[in-house]
Design a protein around this motif. Sequence first.
Motif, PDB file in Angstrom:
ATOM      1  N   GLN A 438       0.822  -1.200   0.000  1.00  0.00           N
ATOM      2  CA  GLN A 438       0.000   0.000   0.000  1.00  0.00           C
ATOM      3  C   GLN A 438       0.870   1.270   0.000  1.00  0.00           C
ATOM      4  O   GLN A 438       0.625   2.207  -0.767  1.00  0.00           O
ATOM      5  CB  GLN A 438      -0.919  -0.017   1.231  1.00  0.00           C
ATOM      6  CG  GLN A 438      -1.898   1.143   1.300  1.00  0.00           C
ATOM      7  CD  GLN A 438      -2.722   1.086   2.573  1.00  0.00           C
ATOM      8  OE1 GLN A 438      -2.181   1.013   3.672  1.00  0.00           O
ATOM      9  NE2 GLN A 438      -4.048   1.119   2.429  1.00  0.00           N
ATOM     10  N   LEU A 441       2.639   1.706  -3.428  1.00  0.00           N
ATOM     11  CA  LEU A 441       1.753   2.157  -4.499  1.00  0.00           C
ATOM     12  C   LEU A 441       1.358   3.616  -4.331  1.00  0.00           C
ATOM     13  O   LEU A 441       1.125   4.316  -5.320  1.00  0.00           O
ATOM     14  CB  LEU A 441       0.511   1.261  -4.556  1.00  0.00           C
ATOM     15  CG  LEU A 441       0.735  -0.154  -5.094  1.00  0.00           C
ATOM     16  CD1 LEU A 441      -0.543  -0.982  -5.000  1.00  0.00           C
ATOM     17  CD2 LEU A 441       1.212  -0.111  -6.549  1.00  0.00           C
ATOM     18  N   ARG A 442       1.263   4.071  -3.107  1.00  0.00           N
ATOM     19  CA  ARG A 442       0.919   5.483  -2.890  1.00  0.00           C
ATOM     20  C   ARG A 442       1.969   6.401  -3.503  1.00  0.00           C
ATOM     21  O   ARG A 442       1.653   7.488  -3.994  1.00  0.00           O
ATOM     22  CB  ARG A 442       0.760   5.761  -1.393  1.00  0.00           C
ATOM     23  CG  ARG A 442      -0.575   5.279  -0.828  1.00  0.00           C
ATOM     24  CD  ARG A 442      -0.670   5.494   0.671  1.00  0.00           C
ATOM     25  NE  ARG A 442      -1.926   4.977   1.204  1.00  0.00           N
ATOM     26  CZ  ARG A 442      -2.210   4.870   2.489  1.00  0.00           C
ATOM     27  NH1 ARG A 442      -1.312   5.267   3.396  1.00  0.00           N
ATOM     28  NH2 ARG A 442      -3.370   4.393   2.887  1.00  0.00           N
ATOM     29  N   LYS A 446      -1.147   5.497  -6.676  1.00  0.00           N
ATOM     30  CA  LYS A 446      -2.215   4.496  -6.658  1.00  0.00           C
ATOM     31  C   LYS A 446      -2.631   4.258  -5.212  1.00  0.00           C
ATOM     32  O   LYS A 446      -1.781   4.159  -4.318  1.00  0.00           O
ATOM     33  CB  LYS A 446      -1.749   3.185  -7.299  1.00  0.00           C
ATOM     34  CG  LYS A 446      -1.420   3.322  -8.783  1.00  0.00           C
ATOM     35  CD  LYS A 446      -0.976   1.990  -9.372  1.00  0.00           C
ATOM     36  CE  LYS A 446      -0.656   2.127 -10.858  1.00  0.00           C
ATOM     37  NZ  LYS A 446      -0.202   0.842 -11.461  1.00  0.00           N
ATOM     38  N   TYR A 447      -3.935   4.103  -5.016  1.00  0.00           N
ATOM     39  CA  TYR A 447      -4.458   4.029  -3.663  1.00  0.00           C
ATOM     40  C   TYR A 447      -5.300   2.758  -3.476  1.00  0.00           C
ATOM     41  O   TYR A 447      -6.374   2.635  -4.066  1.00  0.00           O
ATOM     42  CB  TYR A 447      -5.272   5.286  -3.344  1.00  0.00           C
ATOM     43  CG  TYR A 447      -4.400   6.516  -3.292  1.00  0.00           C
ATOM     44  CD1 TYR A 447      -3.866   6.963  -2.086  1.00  0.00           C
ATOM     45  CD2 TYR A 447      -4.069   7.203  -4.469  1.00  0.00           C
ATOM     46  CE1 TYR A 447      -3.028   8.072  -2.047  1.00  0.00           C
ATOM     47  CE2 TYR A 447      -3.237   8.310  -4.434  1.00  0.00           C
ATOM     48  CZ  TYR A 447      -2.725   8.734  -3.219  1.00  0.00           C
ATOM     49  OH  TYR A 447      -1.887   9.826  -3.181  1.00  0.00           O
ATOM     50  N   ILE A 448      -4.753   1.849  -2.685  1.00  0.00           N
ATOM     51  CA  ILE A 448      -5.471   0.619  -2.369  1.00  0.00           C
ATOM     52  C   ILE A 448      -5.785   0.619  -0.869  1.00  0.00           C
ATOM     53  O   ILE A 448      -5.119   1.281  -0.073  1.00  0.00           O
ATOM     54  CB  ILE A 448      -4.675  -0.644  -2.751  1.00  0.00           C
ATOM     55  CG1 ILE A 448      -3.365  -0.729  -1.962  1.00  0.00           C
ATOM     56  CG2 ILE A 448      -4.431  -0.689  -4.259  1.00  0.00           C
ATOM     57  CD1 ILE A 448      -2.601  -2.048  -2.169  1.00  0.00           C
ATOM     58  N   GLU A 654      -9.441  -0.677  -4.684  1.00  0.00           N
ATOM     59  CA  GLU A 654      -8.570   0.327  -5.294  1.00  0.00           C
ATOM     60  C   GLU A 654      -9.429   1.530  -5.650  1.00  0.00           C
ATOM     61  O   GLU A 654     -10.525   1.374  -6.216  1.00  0.00           O
ATOM     62  CB  GLU A 654      -7.880  -0.212  -6.539  1.00  0.00           C
ATOM     63  CG  GLU A 654      -6.947   0.801  -7.192  1.00  0.00           C
ATOM     64  CD  GLU A 654      -6.164   0.221  -8.371  1.00  0.00           C
ATOM     65  OE1 GLU A 654      -5.459   0.999  -9.043  1.00  0.00           O
ATOM     66  OE2 GLU A 654      -6.282  -0.995  -8.615  1.00  0.00           O
ATOM     67  N   ASP A 656      -9.520   5.187  -7.654  1.00  0.00           N
ATOM     68  CA  ASP A 656      -8.911   6.083  -8.629  1.00  0.00           C
ATOM     69  C   ASP A 656      -9.198   7.520  -8.183  1.00  0.00           C
ATOM     70  O   ASP A 656     -10.338   7.979  -8.241  1.00  0.00           O
ATOM     71  CB  ASP A 656      -9.497   5.826 -10.016  1.00  0.00           C
ATOM     72  CG  ASP A 656      -8.788   6.600 -11.118  1.00  0.00           C
ATOM     73  OD1 ASP A 656      -8.340   7.740 -10.854  1.00  0.00           O
ATOM     74  OD2 ASP A 656      -8.691   6.078 -12.240  1.00  0.00           O
ATOM     75  N   LYS A 663     -13.082   0.349  -7.038  1.00  0.00           N
ATOM     76  CA  LYS A 663     -13.122  -0.999  -7.584  1.00  0.00           C
ATOM     77  C   LYS A 663     -12.806  -1.978  -6.450  1.00  0.00           C
ATOM     78  O   LYS A 663     -11.777  -1.873  -5.794  1.00  0.00           O
ATOM     79  CB  LYS A 663     -12.097  -1.160  -8.707  1.00  0.00           C
ATOM     80  CG  LYS A 663     -12.078  -2.545  -9.347  1.00  0.00           C
ATOM     81  CD  LYS A 663     -11.092  -2.588 -10.511  1.00  0.00           C
ATOM     82  CE  LYS A 663     -11.105  -3.945 -11.211  1.00  0.00           C
ATOM     83  NZ  LYS A 663     -10.565  -5.023 -10.371  1.00  0.00           N
ATOM     84  N   ASP A 665     -11.447  -5.221  -5.522  1.00  0.00           N
ATOM     85  CA  ASP A 665     -10.579  -6.209  -6.166  1.00  0.00           C
ATOM     86  C   ASP A 665     -10.821  -7.612  -5.650  1.00  0.00           C
ATOM     87  O   ASP A 665     -10.763  -8.578  -6.414  1.00  0.00           O
ATOM     88  CB  ASP A 665      -9.097  -5.837  -5.933  1.00  0.00           C
ATOM     89  CG  ASP A 665      -8.675  -4.616  -6.730  1.00  0.00           C
ATOM     90  OD1 ASP A 665      -9.186  -4.450  -7.857  1.00  0.00           O
ATOM     91  OD2 ASP A 665      -7.863  -3.834  -6.223  1.00  0.00           O
ATOM     92  N   ALA A 767      -7.876   3.280   2.057  1.00  0.00           N
ATOM     93  CA  ALA A 767      -7.181   3.659   0.821  1.00  0.00           C
ATOM     94  C   ALA A 767      -6.928   5.167   0.770  1.00  0.00           C
ATOM     95  O   ALA A 767      -5.872   5.620   0.321  1.00  0.00           O
ATOM     96  CB  ALA A 767      -7.989   3.216  -0.395  1.00  0.00           C
TER      97      ALA A 767
END
Length: 799
Positions: A438, A441-442, A446-448, A654, A656, A663, A665, A767
């Motif tokens: 996490q 990706l940040r 990108k944010y999960i 995730e 956007d 979304k 996942d 997220a």
Amino acid sequence: MVTVKKGLGVSLKRKEDIRLLTGNGQFTDDIEKPGMLHLAIVRSPHAHARIVNIDASKAKKLPGVVAVLTGEEALQYSGPLAPTINIFNKVPEVYAIAYKKVRYVGEPVAVIAAEDRYIAEDAVDLIEVEYEVLPAVVTIEDALEPKALLYEEWGDNKQLESRTTIGDIDDAFANSEYVFEETITHNRYTGTPMESRVCIAEYNPGSKKMTVTCSTQAPSQVRTLIAQTLQMPEHNIRVIAPDVGGGYGTKLQANAEIIACIMARMLGKPVKWTEDRVENILTGVHSRDYTCTVKIGFDKDFRITGLQAKLIGNIGVDGTCHAPGTPALSVAGAYFPGPYKVPVYDVEIIGVVSNKAPYGAHRGYGKDIANYPIERMMDIAARKLGISPEELRRRNFIKKDEFPYQQISGPLYDSGDFDKLMDLVMDKIDYQNFKKKQLELRKQGKYIGLGIAAMLEPSGAAVFNGIFNGYQAATVRMTPEGHFQVLTSHQNIGQGVETTIPQVVSQVMDVDIDDIRFVYGDTDITPYGLGPFSSRGATYTVSAVYEAAKMLKEKLLKIAGYLLKEDPENLEMANGTVRVKGTTNPEAAISLKEIGNKVYLWPGPYATVPEGIDCNLEATYTWTSKVVKWEPDEHGRVNLYTTHPTGVFVALVEVDIKTGLVKVDKFVVSHDCGTIINPMIADGQIAGGIAHGIGGVLLEDLAYDSNGFMTNPDFQHYLCPTAMDVSDIETIHMQSPSPFTPLGTKGMGEGGTIPSPAAVANAVEDALSPFGVIVKDLPITPERVLEWIKQGEMQNVKS
């Protein structure tokens, strides 16, 4: 080699699927009757209005129109709608066709019978109705003000009001190290079954018998409601439910069905009413739609010291006669503590009526209402305390060795192990590595997120003062040819009972499930009983079937002992025969077919059945729960549910941040529903429930404007999840058999829906934690996400 299909814990393919997938199912709308007329309903365009005049003259002149009936004219055939349930709430006087006043958009005002559906629908446009429009009560605030009164005789708009306090809540908070308070809201949505409601009614004036074929979850209760509303002798009414394309709690009432019955009785001809999708969304059963203020205290070790909840639900026009939803708010009040140990508890419940459609069940019935606020609150508190959501839950979980556990609010929890469930799901997702990913990706924009929700699913309701009280009858019958029929009122609505119920009998009789047929859906054939609601099948119906099968088995062993000249204690059932235990000698065995033939045919019962044994090869058992408690204690607490499946649900999402799109996942689920009958079907129930939950948290919203008009009554605007919206789902099962059912089984049809909205909402917050986003109103639409991010960024700049 022939594979024998029998027993519990086996993932056998559903017997009913071949029939349904090859187009050989029969649903109510597939049925045609000679001379049948078709109905169309004139519905109110106003949310709240008095009916001044109805002019049906033009419609009556249209060729092919046979009859038009208004609410006032219907009074000679019908009384008010009979209540489905009444637990300390007000019961309104309402009718299947509105009389004097309409209270929601889409309420029936008149009905047309015509030679075909097209003519009937054309005639709807020819009915002229004059209304005196009244102020619309749409929101909770409108109802409490009150902006107007729906039922003048009540003096207010509260259908339900209660408060329960156990312990000194003010003292608990005063002595807490930490106290947090949040107001949490939930949107209004519905079940949208694949098949909407359909009803065919036939009345024979000579015999005065009524036959009603309809898409219902509860044939026996519908028969009773029809009898009480039409004031007909119930023994003259037969209700048939063929294949039913889903229910989810939305097919437990008899309101529009009453209209078909009135027309059939008036005209002496069969009539059909088929609900279209707009009617289903606009006027069918709705659920959720509430605001809940939760206040929770913790000590220095982050253990709960007190819990306070104030729940206000927007019932809509009614939740007792049109549909049974009002007491769902009381169920929520009993289950806000959920899987946690709460030493002091205070809860206030208010249910207000409004000019929205009726309130009923949708895969949860209050359990969902209880779960979302408390599971959201646990994440909010964990963030403020600087502790992980997992650890905060673990510190407050009820422990395995504390079951059966008497919750402070009244319910008795049968069995479970929340710590083990948390272990299973956290090991599967590899929590520490996820958090590392996490952060990485940040840095890439990108944010999960990961969201947890613990789940407790009260199953098998036994509710007093209504059609949902707790018992179930079942008959198990052996035919002369040695096959079995199982007869119950438990309707197949897609949950797989044509397979799972035979698996229970096969466990007792040691026969293939293909030699067992599940018979349901006809009140003239099956014992009177309750349908599938409240995930009660594995609690009540399975228990009744199991006990009836055991009774029949005992009878068969005694008859076989008489024929084989053996002590029944020395006999066993194996692969369709009764034999001496441990032997393979065919001389020491007799097939079930031989027993059936000998008893019923050759030579007959007088030479084959021992004295004192009923020669009819069937047994009926009515199962009731020993732990249900209806007598309130000094705090008004009762115990209505027998079993409590448990689980921990984790959603991985995730977000956007440019579009606001969420979304899902993956869902990883650890689940415990006691003894599992069919693991594959259990997986399907969880997956289907999660799909409903995803729809409610991300997409579905029954939106009303300030005039009480629904703005999205079709699938173009009311968005249900598709296969593209539903994530991968991985389920891990553990089994803590219930001590309160004979096989240790628990119901589990609602468990996927109950916690999944909170898991997704918590994951979205996780997220977007760099932006300080707090999930507020549902559903979590892209527009709302972008607004929350903007608000968070502005707050970060200020601070």
